[in-house]
Design a protein around this motif. Structure first.
Motif, PDB file in Angstrom:
ATOM      1  N   GLN A 181      -5.986 -98.155   2.629  1.00  0.00           N
ATOM      2  CA  GLN A 181      -7.288 -97.675   3.109  1.00  0.00           C
ATOM      3  C   GLN A 181      -7.175 -96.282   3.717  1.00  0.00           C
ATOM      4  N   MET A 182      -5.983 -95.950   4.190  1.00  0.00           N
ATOM      5  CA  MET A 182      -5.767 -94.593   4.715  1.00  0.00           C
ATOM      6  C   MET A 182      -5.964 -93.577   3.597  1.00  0.00           C
ATOM      7  N   ALA A 183      -5.434 -93.902   2.417  1.00  0.00           N
ATOM      8  CA  ALA A 183      -5.544 -92.995   1.272  1.00  0.00           C
ATOM      9  C   ALA A 183      -6.988 -92.924   0.783  1.00  0.00           C
ATOM     10  N   LYS A 184      -7.618 -94.078   0.742  1.00  0.00           N
ATOM     11  CA  LYS A 184      -8.981 -94.181   0.217  1.00  0.00           C
ATOM     12  C   LYS A 184      -9.975 -93.383   1.075  1.00  0.00           C
ATOM     13  N   SER A 241      -9.312 -90.999   3.241  1.00  0.00           N
ATOM     14  CA  SER A 241      -8.976 -89.569   3.270  1.00  0.00           C
ATOM     15  C   SER A 241      -9.462 -88.869   2.001  1.00  0.00           C
ATOM     16  N   ALA A 242      -9.309 -89.555   0.859  1.00  0.00           N
ATOM     17  CA  ALA A 242      -9.756 -88.971  -0.408  1.00  0.00           C
ATOM     18  C   ALA A 242     -11.274 -88.808  -0.415  1.00  0.00           C
ATOM     19  N   LEU A 252     -13.117 -88.309   2.186  1.00  0.00           N
ATOM     20  CA  LEU A 252     -13.437 -87.184   3.076  1.00  0.00           C
ATOM     21  C   LEU A 252     -13.169 -85.839   2.401  1.00  0.00           C
ATOM     22  N   SER A 279      -5.393 -92.964  13.115  1.00  0.00           N
ATOM     23  CA  SER A 279      -5.125 -91.596  13.578  1.00  0.00           C
ATOM     24  C   SER A 279      -4.539 -90.767  12.443  1.00  0.00           C
ATOM     25  N   ALA A 280      -3.711 -91.400  11.591  1.00  0.00           N
ATOM     26  CA  ALA A 280      -3.062 -90.660  10.507  1.00  0.00           C
ATOM     27  C   ALA A 280      -3.923 -90.615   9.240  1.00  0.00           C
ATOM     28  N   SER A 281      -5.222 -90.829   9.394  1.00  0.00           N
ATOM     29  CA  SER A 281      -6.125 -90.621   8.258  1.00  0.00           C
ATOM     30  C   SER A 281      -7.406 -89.982   8.785  1.00  0.00           C
ATOM     31  N   MET A 337      -8.002 -87.689  12.207  1.00  0.00           N
ATOM     32  CA  MET A 337      -7.461 -86.335  12.345  1.00  0.00           C
ATOM     33  C   MET A 337      -8.004 -85.369  11.292  1.00  0.00           C
ATOM     34  N   LEU A 338      -9.004 -85.776  10.532  1.00  0.00           N
ATOM     35  CA  LEU A 338      -9.459 -84.922   9.430  1.00  0.00           C
ATOM     36  C   LEU A 338     -10.816 -84.267   9.693  1.00  0.00           C
ATOM     37  N   PHE A 344       0.247 -91.353  16.771  1.00  0.00           N
ATOM     38  CA  PHE A 344       0.636 -92.100  15.572  1.00  0.00           C
ATOM     39  C   PHE A 344       1.474 -93.313  15.968  1.00  0.00           C
ATOM     40  N   GLU A 385       5.281 -86.577  17.825  1.00  0.00           N
ATOM     41  CA  GLU A 385       3.920 -86.790  18.338  1.00  0.00           C
ATOM     42  C   GLU A 385       3.330 -85.478  18.840  1.00  0.00           C
ATOM     43  N   ALA A 401       0.444 -87.636  13.189  1.00  0.00           N
ATOM     44  CA  ALA A 401      -0.746 -88.244  12.585  1.00  0.00           C
ATOM     45  C   ALA A 401      -1.493 -87.215  11.738  1.00  0.00           C
ATOM     46  N   ALA A 452      -2.125 -87.354   7.679  1.00  0.00           N
ATOM     47  CA  ALA A 452      -3.523 -87.346   7.218  1.00  0.00           C
ATOM     48  C   ALA A 452      -3.767 -86.186   6.257  1.00  0.00           C
ATOM     49  N   LEU A 491      -2.520 -86.945   2.764  1.00  0.00           N
ATOM     50  CA  LEU A 491      -3.427 -87.846   2.035  1.00  0.00           C
ATOM     51  C   LEU A 491      -4.647 -87.071   1.544  1.00  0.00           C
ATOM     52  N   SER A 504      -5.042 -85.746  -2.650  1.00  0.00           N
ATOM     53  CA  SER A 504      -6.082 -86.491  -3.370  1.00  0.00           C
ATOM     54  C   SER A 504      -6.793 -85.626  -4.407  1.00  0.00           C
ATOM     55  N   TYR A 547      -8.851 -90.472  -7.851  1.00  0.00           N
ATOM     56  CA  TYR A 547      -9.744 -90.970  -6.798  1.00  0.00           C
ATOM     57  C   TYR A 547     -10.011 -92.461  -6.996  1.00  0.00           C
TER      58      TYR A 547
END
Ligand SMILES: [Zn+2]
Lengths: 287, 306
Positions: free
Chosen positions: A183-186, A188-189, A191, A214-216, A219-220, A234, B159, B164, B168, B171, B175, B296
């Motif tokens: 779901q992190m990949a999904k 982020s893509a 977004l 936080s790692a998806s 932070m975007l 993280f 950190e 994080a 992110a 990813l 993509s 995707y």
């Protein structure tokens, strides 16, 4: 024909009812109670907590709040409606005890999952607003949370709307294993597509936001806002302490620390949140 | 009996063999070893694969790079903070075509592992990966990533420098990267740290590699507050290549020699080479927009809902 009409009307009525009843029922504190501030121990009446948006009037401590309360604080009255409120997984969960945990979380929060997604107006400006709820299994992200967030982002992309996500999560939901991780990949893509269309994404990071969230998407954001003293990071503090073999200071991974390290745009107190978000939306030409 | 126990028995037998001069006994030992390897190899549990995936003798990223890309030139640094040795990046020729390599590199010896931080990257490693990936996009080179990490490094500095955010950003950027990306899971694929380099058009996984949300130890410790239940956790985590293929997360499994990749590395390399080459040739024919849309959808569809 008449029958069909009645049926549909009943459906719409019950839908509207379920839509309305979500708002303006501050569930957190029953009327007869006082609740001490967990930080300074000051005794505060329920009425005051609500009026002060669940911020301690003495020390400024920001209490964790539910997703619906968050939406109430950000969106104009009676403008918010959920999208895809009923998304549920069709996968059988074979992880022992997980279904029971979900059931308990659903009953104690009145939510179907750890995030509420929808569209509302913020001082008249239309935006997609998602709010996570840390009361629901620590706001962990499983397949449904990832799906709802992704659908909301796609909704915003196709309608050229800004999106605001209020994060509150301990990370990926372990019980769903690899599906949670993906779901992190999904998200982020999704977004990235939203961003490539020149649209605005704002993150509101609240306590706590760690691990996979936080790692998806946390932070975007084009703009990353944090509430005061929110835990953001993280890896978990204990894991880090074990790895580096030292004790970390209490402010480690807190909003103010992350601002100093350069990962947060601004820290905003709850009472200024709606006006700040409004200003930022206007500055991005959103009407 | 775990695979590890068989391995110990086999090692003892081989030691016995080295001590004897009797040809008949040697032959008998060989047969016994073969029989045991067959038996153990065909009855691998998830926990056995965890063991094999982490084996110290298992080929690491550098072994693959040496064999598959003999003219590899390493490129260093994220141009902000430093060079992270846990992620190795560079250029090479692959079947007469320039390619970009991004690899999570565990070490084989303790000294090497200290330099490589046991394959656990810091934010600058992920930022180096993004820099090199964008360079590949600019020059239209296919990217091949090698995934082998127990996870991103949970350190204090990591950190402070935004672990994080760095993950992110991987990813996010991968993509829509406008070039073919092939990901090969060669050993351990753990958590967001592995996922950061697993966004591509084709995910190839070695038979005995593992891929999971967290290490089985971490999983057991979070869910049951008991790290020692890692074996039990591994059986439920769906972390083997076969589980992941069933879930639609992995596209192709490369069969390993009996006992693991190290037992016949040359043969494995031949098959992996062909698989990577076929994948690139096939994907290079796809129009860029279609490629990006398919990438995707690949991640979009994970998990079924209504
Ligand atoms: Zn207080």
């Amino acid at each position: 024909m008449q029958d069909l009409f009645n049926k549909r009307k009943a459906k719409i009525d019950s839908f509207n009812k379920s839509r309305k009843k979500k708002e303006f029922v501050p569930k957190e504190i029953p009327e007869y109670m006082f609740r001490n501030c967990p930080h300074c121990n000051f005794s505060i009446s329920y009425r005051e907590w609500i009026d002060e948006l669940y911020v301690c009037s003495r020390c400024g401590y920001h209490l964790r709040i539910s997703a619906n309360e968050r939406i109430r604080q950000i969106c104009d009255r009676d403008t918010y409606y959920e999208i895809d409120a009923k998304v549920t997984t069709v996968n059988e969960h074979d992880f022992e005890g997980y279904d029971e945990k979900l059931d308990i979380a659903q009953r104690s929060t009145g939510l179907s999952e750890a995030v509420v997604c929808g569209v509302g107006r913020i001082n008249g400006i239309k935006a997609v607003v998602c709010a996570m709820d840390s009361n629901f299994m620590m706001g962990s992200m499983g397949g449904v949370v990832g799906e709802k967030i992704t659908k909301s982002i796609e909704y915003a992309t196709s309608r050229r709307l800004p999106i605001i996500i209020a994060t509150a999560s301990g990370g990926a939901r372990m019980q769903e294993g690899i599906i949670s991780l993906m779901q992190m990949a999904k998200t982020s893509a999704a977004l990235k597509r939203h961003s490539d269309k020149g649209l605005l994404y704002m993150t509101l990071i609240t306590d706590p936001t760690t691990g996979g969230v936080s790692a998806s998407y946390a932070m975007l954001g084009d703009i990353i806002i944090a509430e005061p003293n929110a835990l953001i990071g993280f890896a978990g503090k204990r894991v880090i302490e074990k790895t580096v073999n030292e004790t970390l200071p209490p402010q480690f991974q807190r909003s103010e620390f992350m601002l100093e390290k350069g990962f947060i745009d601004l820290i905003v107190e709850r009472r200024d949140l709606k006006s700040t978000i409004t200003k930022l939306l206007i500055l991005h030409g959103v009407k | 009996m775990d695979y590890k126990d068989y391995e110990n028995l086999i090692n003892k037998l081989l030691e016995q063999k080295s001590k004897t001069n009797d040809e008949k006994e040697k032959e008998a030992i060989d047969n016994e070893v073969k029989r045991m390897m067959m038996f153990a190899g065909e009855n691998l549990t998830a926990w056995d694969r965890v063991y094999i995936a982490r084996h110290k003798d298992r080929p690491k990223a550098y072994d693959y790079i040496k064999k598959l890309f003999p003219d590899f030139i390493e490129l260093h640094g994220d141009r902000y903070f430093g060079d992270d040795n846990a992620i190795v990046t560079g250029l090479a020729t692959f079947h007469d075509m320039p390619v970009t390599i991004i690899a999570q590199a565990k070490g084989k010896t303790t000294e090497e592992n200290i330099i490589r931080n046991f394959g656990m990257a810091n934010p600058e490693g992920y930022r180096k990966a993004i820099r090199i990936a964008k360079q590949a996009e600019k020059f239209n080179r296919p990217i091949i990533t090698f995934v082998d990490t127990s996870g991103a490094y949970p350190g204090k500095g990591a950190e402070e420098r935004g672990q994080a955010e760095a993950i992110a950003e991987c990813l996010f950027e991968f993509s829509t990267l406008k070039t073919v990306v092939i990901c090969v899971v060669i050993g351990e694929g753990g958590s967001g740290g592995a996922l950061a380099l697993s966004i591509g058009d084709k995910i190839i996984m070695l038979e005995n590699a593992i891929y999971s949300i967290l290490s089985p130890e971490g999983f057991a410790s979070i869910l049951w507050k008991d790290e020692t239940r890692a074996k039990e956790a591994s059986e439920r985590m769906k972390l083997t290549s076969f589980d992941l293929k069933n879930l639609g997360i992995v596209d192709e499994i490369i069969k390993e020699p009996l006992g693991g990749a190290q037992y016949d590395f040359e043969d494995l390399i031949k098959r992996l080479d062909r698989s990577i080459y076929n994948s690139i040739s096939e994907l290079e024919k796809v129009r860029m927009n279609t490629l990006i849309n398919r990438r995707y959808e690949k991640y979009r569809k994970i998990g079924a809902y209504e």
